[in-house]
Design a protein around this motif. Structure first.
Motif, PDB file in Angstrom:
ATOM      1  N   ARG A 161     -16.065   2.171   2.194  1.00 31.37           N
ATOM      2  CA  ARG A 161     -14.611   2.037   2.279  1.00 31.37           C
ATOM      3  C   ARG A 161     -13.981   1.992   0.891  1.00 31.37           C
ATOM      4  O   ARG A 161     -12.992   2.679   0.609  1.00 31.37           O
ATOM      5  CB  ARG A 161     -14.257   0.768   3.060  1.00 31.37           C
ATOM      6  CG  ARG A 161     -12.765   0.550   3.203  1.00 31.37           C
ATOM      7  CD  ARG A 161     -12.472  -0.686   4.033  1.00 31.37           C
ATOM      8  NE  ARG A 161     -11.038  -0.888   4.233  1.00 31.37           N
ATOM      9  CZ  ARG A 161     -10.522  -1.872   4.970  1.00 31.37           C
ATOM     10  NH1 ARG A 161     -11.324  -2.729   5.592  1.00 31.37           N
ATOM     11  NH2 ARG A 161      -9.214  -1.993   5.106  1.00 31.37           N
ATOM     12  N   ASN A 200      -9.174  -2.875   1.888  1.00 33.36           N
ATOM     13  CA  ASN A 200      -9.381  -4.197   2.476  1.00 33.36           C
ATOM     14  C   ASN A 200      -8.571  -5.226   1.670  1.00 33.36           C
ATOM     15  O   ASN A 200      -8.443  -5.093   0.449  1.00 33.36           O
ATOM     16  CB  ASN A 200     -10.886  -4.510   2.429  1.00 33.36           C
ATOM     17  CG  ASN A 200     -11.183  -5.960   2.747  1.00 33.36           C
ATOM     18  OD1 ASN A 200     -11.267  -6.780   1.841  1.00 33.36           O
ATOM     19  ND2 ASN A 200     -11.314  -6.269   4.011  1.00 33.36           N
ATOM     20  N   THR A 249     -11.277   4.829  -0.633  1.00 34.75           N
ATOM     21  CA  THR A 249      -9.908   4.502  -1.080  1.00 34.75           C
ATOM     22  C   THR A 249      -9.632   5.073  -2.465  1.00 34.75           C
ATOM     23  O   THR A 249      -8.485   5.300  -2.827  1.00 34.75           O
ATOM     24  CB  THR A 249      -9.628   2.978  -1.135  1.00 34.75           C
ATOM     25  OG1 THR A 249     -10.551   2.345  -2.026  1.00 34.75           O
ATOM     26  CG2 THR A 249      -9.716   2.339   0.239  1.00 34.75           C
ATOM     27  N   THR A 269      -4.219   4.677  -4.799  1.00 34.13           N
ATOM     28  CA  THR A 269      -5.349   4.970  -3.904  1.00 34.13           C
ATOM     29  C   THR A 269      -5.320   6.439  -3.497  1.00 34.13           C
ATOM     30  O   THR A 269      -4.352   7.160  -3.748  1.00 34.13           O
ATOM     31  CB  THR A 269      -5.288   4.145  -2.597  1.00 34.13           C
ATOM     32  OG1 THR A 269      -4.014   4.374  -1.983  1.00 34.13           O
ATOM     33  CG2 THR A 269      -5.490   2.661  -2.825  1.00 34.13           C
ATOM     34  N   GLU A 291      -3.728  -7.793   7.405  1.00 32.85           N
ATOM     35  CA  GLU A 291      -4.636  -6.663   7.304  1.00 32.85           C
ATOM     36  C   GLU A 291      -4.035  -5.364   7.851  1.00 32.85           C
ATOM     37  O   GLU A 291      -4.192  -4.302   7.246  1.00 32.85           O
ATOM     38  CB  GLU A 291      -5.939  -6.935   8.059  1.00 32.85           C
ATOM     39  CG  GLU A 291      -6.891  -7.896   7.372  1.00 32.85           C
ATOM     40  CD  GLU A 291      -6.681  -9.349   7.788  1.00 32.85           C
ATOM     41  OE1 GLU A 291      -5.568  -9.681   8.234  1.00 32.85           O
ATOM     42  OE2 GLU A 291      -7.633 -10.137   7.660  1.00 32.85           O
ATOM     43  N   HIS A 292      -3.379  -5.458   9.017  1.00 34.87           N
ATOM     44  CA  HIS A 292      -3.035  -4.195   9.669  1.00 34.87           C
ATOM     45  C   HIS A 292      -1.615  -3.707   9.390  1.00 34.87           C
ATOM     46  O   HIS A 292      -1.313  -2.535   9.594  1.00 34.87           O
ATOM     47  CB  HIS A 292      -3.272  -4.293  11.177  1.00 34.87           C
ATOM     48  CG  HIS A 292      -4.731  -4.422  11.478  1.00 34.87           C
ATOM     49  ND1 HIS A 292      -5.622  -3.389  11.264  1.00 34.87           N
ATOM     50  CD2 HIS A 292      -5.474  -5.480  11.890  1.00 34.87           C
ATOM     51  CE1 HIS A 292      -6.843  -3.795  11.573  1.00 34.87           C
ATOM     52  NE2 HIS A 292      -6.785  -5.076  11.948  1.00 34.87           N
ATOM     53  N   SER A 293      -0.778  -4.590   8.895  1.00 34.48           N
ATOM     54  CA  SER A 293       0.613  -4.163   8.763  1.00 34.48           C
ATOM     55  C   SER A 293       1.181  -4.300   7.364  1.00 34.48           C
ATOM     56  O   SER A 293       2.173  -3.654   7.023  1.00 34.48           O
ATOM     57  CB  SER A 293       1.467  -4.997   9.720  1.00 34.48           C
ATOM     58  OG  SER A 293       1.238  -6.373   9.477  1.00 34.48           O
ATOM     59  N   SER A 299     -14.666   0.969   8.072  1.00 38.41           N
ATOM     60  CA  SER A 299     -13.273   1.011   8.510  1.00 38.41           C
ATOM     61  C   SER A 299     -12.652   2.408   8.417  1.00 38.41           C
ATOM     62  O   SER A 299     -11.535   2.585   7.941  1.00 38.41           O
ATOM     63  CB  SER A 299     -12.483   0.013   7.650  1.00 38.41           C
ATOM     64  OG  SER A 299     -11.201  -0.191   8.170  1.00 38.41           O
ATOM     65  N   PHE A 329      -6.307   8.163   2.245  1.00 36.63           N
ATOM     66  CA  PHE A 329      -7.007   6.987   2.783  1.00 36.63           C
ATOM     67  C   PHE A 329      -6.655   5.791   1.917  1.00 36.63           C
ATOM     68  O   PHE A 329      -7.376   5.430   0.989  1.00 36.63           O
ATOM     69  CB  PHE A 329      -8.522   7.226   2.796  1.00 36.63           C
ATOM     70  CG  PHE A 329      -9.327   6.137   3.480  1.00 36.63           C
ATOM     71  CD1 PHE A 329      -9.392   6.051   4.867  1.00 36.63           C
ATOM     72  CD2 PHE A 329     -10.036   5.204   2.727  1.00 36.63           C
ATOM     73  CE1 PHE A 329     -10.152   5.057   5.490  1.00 36.63           C
ATOM     74  CE2 PHE A 329     -10.797   4.210   3.346  1.00 36.63           C
ATOM     75  CZ  PHE A 329     -10.853   4.145   4.729  1.00 36.63           C
ATOM     76  N   SER A 380      -6.414   2.752   2.874  1.00 37.31           N
ATOM     77  CA  SER A 380      -6.801   1.548   3.598  1.00 37.31           C
ATOM     78  C   SER A 380      -7.693   0.617   2.788  1.00 37.31           C
ATOM     79  O   SER A 380      -8.887   0.494   3.020  1.00 37.31           O
ATOM     80  CB  SER A 380      -7.535   1.984   4.879  1.00 37.31           C
ATOM     81  OG  SER A 380      -8.187   0.886   5.468  1.00 37.31           O
ATOM     82  N   ALA A 391       0.832  -1.195   0.000  1.00 37.82           N
ATOM     83  CA  ALA A 391       0.000   0.000   0.000  1.00 37.82           C
ATOM     84  C   ALA A 391       0.865   1.243   0.000  1.00 37.82           C
ATOM     85  O   ALA A 391       0.432   2.319  -0.338  1.00 37.82           O
ATOM     86  CB  ALA A 391      -0.903   0.009   1.218  1.00 37.82           C
ATOM     87  N   ARG A 392       2.109   1.078   0.418  1.00 38.97           N
ATOM     88  CA  ARG A 392       2.908   2.278   0.623  1.00 38.97           C
ATOM     89  C   ARG A 392       4.259   2.135  -0.056  1.00 38.97           C
ATOM     90  O   ARG A 392       4.767   1.037  -0.286  1.00 38.97           O
ATOM     91  CB  ARG A 392       3.122   2.497   2.117  1.00 38.97           C
ATOM     92  CG  ARG A 392       3.676   1.276   2.802  1.00 38.97           C
ATOM     93  CD  ARG A 392       3.449   1.343   4.317  1.00 38.97           C
ATOM     94  NE  ARG A 392       3.483  -0.006   4.893  1.00 38.97           N
ATOM     95  CZ  ARG A 392       4.552  -0.564   5.430  1.00 38.97           C
ATOM     96  NH1 ARG A 392       5.684   0.098   5.509  1.00 38.97           N
ATOM     97  NH2 ARG A 392       4.524  -1.796   5.911  1.00 38.97           N
TER      98      ARG A 392
END
Lengths: 241, 241
Positions: free
Chosen positions: B24, A145, B28, A137, A117-119, B52, A141, A143, A82-83
């Motif tokens: 969500r 899923n 995004t 994105t 999911e979170h990391s 979320s 935001f 984030s 994502a980053r």
């Protein structure tokens, strides 16, 4: 490379609903091989409910300790992220990855790897991969899923193959009207508009040009011309009564 | 057209989790306007959990009775469909729709419409729309989750804008007619065709559907609607003489 040959690898997933939704997303796009690395949950009733009929993908999924084991048999491994990372990695967007996978030789074995999911994936895991794909994105935001990210990539790869190998024949279309038929319609329309009083033959203005522009850009079919001519003829008959 | 200006319309949604996941997915990809037509569920804690963090989209969503109301102010309306229809509608893939939306003049108002989970849009709802988009899927399993379908389209539109350089200004265009104006024209046309005897109210066949398809795919301008309404009114006056 066929979608069926590309393995989807989920690392450290914590929510069974995401595994089920991933299976459904995969099946809609003709992917079938799912591998789970150190999942933090069971494949339970929630997972099957969200799979919504893609049960065989859950039934057949493979379990691995560590990412290295899951991709040991693969030679084209794509990490999702994502980053941006501080240490830059060859980075593509989803279309670029679809193109890259398409170019791989027959018999290649590919995997696309998704982090928890979170990391997301760790740097160590990233360094096991050949390419990194970043889904564009909202900068404020990002984030996505994990099952949604799987859906996007599977869609993009499937759509790319679909576009380059059109398997199905295009739907037969209604024959287009030829220019003579369209011109006959315009003559009839003009007579009709003069008869109704809408068009003044002495001062026609741009009405006919505007109507021509409208109908010509619509690429009329022969069938449509017949309907339009029919509406004009009904008006003629009505006035003759 | 900016993603922020494109309304996402969910019709008859039955599961709050799908509404949350849609919010969500939208956030995004920089979409923010959500409209719900006759939802069959509440926006509850499950919806907010799945959103979320995209809570503001749920907080600000608009409720409507019927699709016509939700899109009355829009002039570029895209229906989503999983299946081919018997009477074919102008049909695009997601990239084609992204391209089409990109080409619309500034100030246009667009909506993308998604049907209920189990049935999709009805033919009547489809006939309110200018374009139909079909997401390519596995011919044997086209069961895309509605939030996943929203994710794919929002991604495709966002990625397309991301990739293209909006350096050139689009040519100034005549303002497009909105859905309410187009629907008034269709009502007038139908009355007129019944009055002329072309259309039998007892046995209308597919005439109106075919005329709708023709005019909807033409992306009528307000000016053109005025001319077409004028031709119908002239006919009315001629009969009353």
């Amino acid at each position: 490379m066929l979608t069926q040959e590309i393995k989807i690898v989920m690392v450290g997933t914590t929510h069974p609903g995401n595994i089920g939704a991933a299976a459904r997303a995969m099946h809609t796009m003709c992917f079938s091989r799912l591998a789970l690395v150190d999942p933090q949950c069971d494949i339970d009733a929630v997972a099957y409910a969200r799979a919504s009929g893609a049960d065989h993908i859950l039934d057949d999924c493979q379990f691995h300790d560590g990412l290295a084991d899951a991709i040991a048999d693969c030679n084209c491994v794509v990490a999702t992220s994502a980053r941006r990372r501080s240490l830059s990695w060859p980075e593509s967007d989803p279309r670029g990855i679809a193109e890259w996978l398409q170019q791989q030789a027959a018999g290649s074995r590919a995997a696309i790897v998704f982090g928890p999911e979170h990391s997301g994936l760790s740097n160590d895991e990233l360094q096991l991969c050949n390419r990194m794909v970043v889904i564009p994105t909202n900068p404020e935001f990002g984030s996505l899923n994990v099952a949604a990210a799987i859906q996007i990539l599977c869609y993009q790869i499937f759509a790319h193959q679909h576009a380059s190998n059109p398997v199905e024949e295009a739907e037969p279309q209604e024959p287009r009207a030829n220019s003579a038929e369209v011109e006959s319609f315009f003559s009839h329309l003009q007579q009709n508009l003069e008869r109704s009083g809408f068009l003044d033959p002495q001062k026609p203005g741009q009405i006919m040009q505007r109507l021509r522009r409208l109908y010509l850009r619509s690429d009329l079919t022969r069938n449509e011309i017949n309907i339009l001519r029919g509406t004009l003829s009904a008006f003629d008959r009505r006035l003759e009564r």
